[in-house]
Write a protein that holds these residues in place. Structure first.
Motif, PDB file in Angstrom:
ATOM      1  N   LEU A  15       0.832  -1.200   0.000  1.00  6.31           N
ATOM      2  CA  LEU A  15       0.000   0.000   0.000  1.00  6.31           C
ATOM      3  C   LEU A  15       0.870   1.254   0.000  1.00  6.31           C
ATOM      4  O   LEU A  15       0.560   2.238  -0.650  1.00  6.31           O
ATOM      5  N   ILE A  16       1.979   1.201   0.733  1.00  5.81           N
ATOM      6  CA  ILE A  16       2.896   2.340   0.831  1.00  5.81           C
ATOM      7  C   ILE A  16       4.268   1.897   0.340  1.00  5.81           C
ATOM      8  O   ILE A  16       5.134   1.539   1.132  1.00  5.81           O
ATOM      9  N   THR A  29       6.051   9.153   2.795  1.00  5.14           N
ATOM     10  CA  THR A  29       4.599   9.239   2.960  1.00  5.14           C
ATOM     11  C   THR A  29       4.240  10.389   3.887  1.00  5.14           C
ATOM     12  O   THR A  29       3.359  11.198   3.590  1.00  5.14           O
ATOM     13  N   LEU A  48       2.145  13.834   3.036  1.00  3.53           N
ATOM     14  CA  LEU A  48       0.931  14.221   3.758  1.00  3.53           C
ATOM     15  C   LEU A  48       1.053  15.626   4.340  1.00  3.53           C
ATOM     16  O   LEU A  48       0.108  16.411   4.285  1.00  3.53           O
ATOM     17  N   THR A  74       1.361   6.464  -3.572  1.00  2.22           N
ATOM     18  CA  THR A  74       1.126   6.512  -2.132  1.00  2.22           C
ATOM     19  C   THR A  74       0.347   7.769  -1.767  1.00  2.22           C
ATOM     20  O   THR A  74      -0.586   7.717  -0.972  1.00  2.22           O
ATOM     21  N   ILE A 134      -3.331   7.174  -2.807  1.00  2.27           N
ATOM     22  CA  ILE A 134      -4.037   6.207  -1.966  1.00  2.27           C
ATOM     23  C   ILE A 134      -4.297   6.766  -0.567  1.00  2.27           C
ATOM     24  O   ILE A 134      -5.429   6.790  -0.087  1.00  2.27           O
ATOM     25  N   ILE A 135      -3.236   7.211   0.096  1.00  3.02           N
ATOM     26  CA  ILE A 135      -3.386   7.718   1.458  1.00  3.02           C
ATOM     27  C   ILE A 135      -4.214   9.007   1.454  1.00  3.02           C
ATOM     28  O   ILE A 135      -5.046   9.226   2.336  1.00  3.02           O
ATOM     29  N   LEU A 167      -7.844   8.227   1.378  1.00  5.21           N
ATOM     30  CA  LEU A 167      -8.341   7.649   2.624  1.00  5.21           C
ATOM     31  C   LEU A 167      -8.560   8.688   3.724  1.00  5.21           C
ATOM     32  O   LEU A 167      -9.493   8.571   4.505  1.00  5.21           O
ATOM     33  N   ILE A 168      -7.677   9.681   3.795  1.00  5.94           N
ATOM     34  CA  ILE A 168      -7.798  10.630   4.902  1.00  5.94           C
ATOM     35  C   ILE A 168      -8.347  11.987   4.494  1.00  5.94           C
ATOM     36  O   ILE A 168      -8.590  12.825   5.348  1.00  5.94           O
TER      37      ILE A 168
END
Length: 98
Positions: free
Chosen positions: A7-8, A15, A19, A75, A78-79, A82-83
């Motif tokens: 995933l990462i 990552t 973010l 990454t 995807i991340i 999600l957030i």
């Protein structure tokens, strides 16, 4: 992105950096830029929330096509997906007082 083993794939440090850049520095930069050009009220709020919207799949496809760190960008996509919804709601609620 679905073809990746993890995933990462780029590791936790990249990552975290991605973010922070996307969800902290982008809204700050958008706020500074909006105020500098004279935007006020709802327009600034919309611009700040837009800055926190996650990366698009299209940016990943370009990165993969040209070999420009697609693992890092996947990454982020995807991340970010999600957030982003909870964070965008928090930005929206937090900006109501401005």
């Amino acid at each position: 992105m679905a073809q990746q083993d993890k995933l990462i794939p780029c590791g936790p440090s990249l990552t975290f950096l991605g973010l922070v850049l996307k969800f902290v520095l982008d809204p700050i930069a958008m706020t500074i830029g909006s105020i500098a050009v004279g935007l006020r009220g709802d327009v600034v709020r919309v611009a700040i929330i837009q800055a926190a919207v996650p990366q698009s799949i299209t940016s990943f496809m370009f990165a993969k096509e040209y070999g420009l760190h697609p693992d890092v960008l996947s990454t982020a996509v995807i991340i970010g997906m999600l957030i982003s919804v909870p964070l965008i709601i928090l930005f929206y609620v937090g900006l109501q007082g401005l």
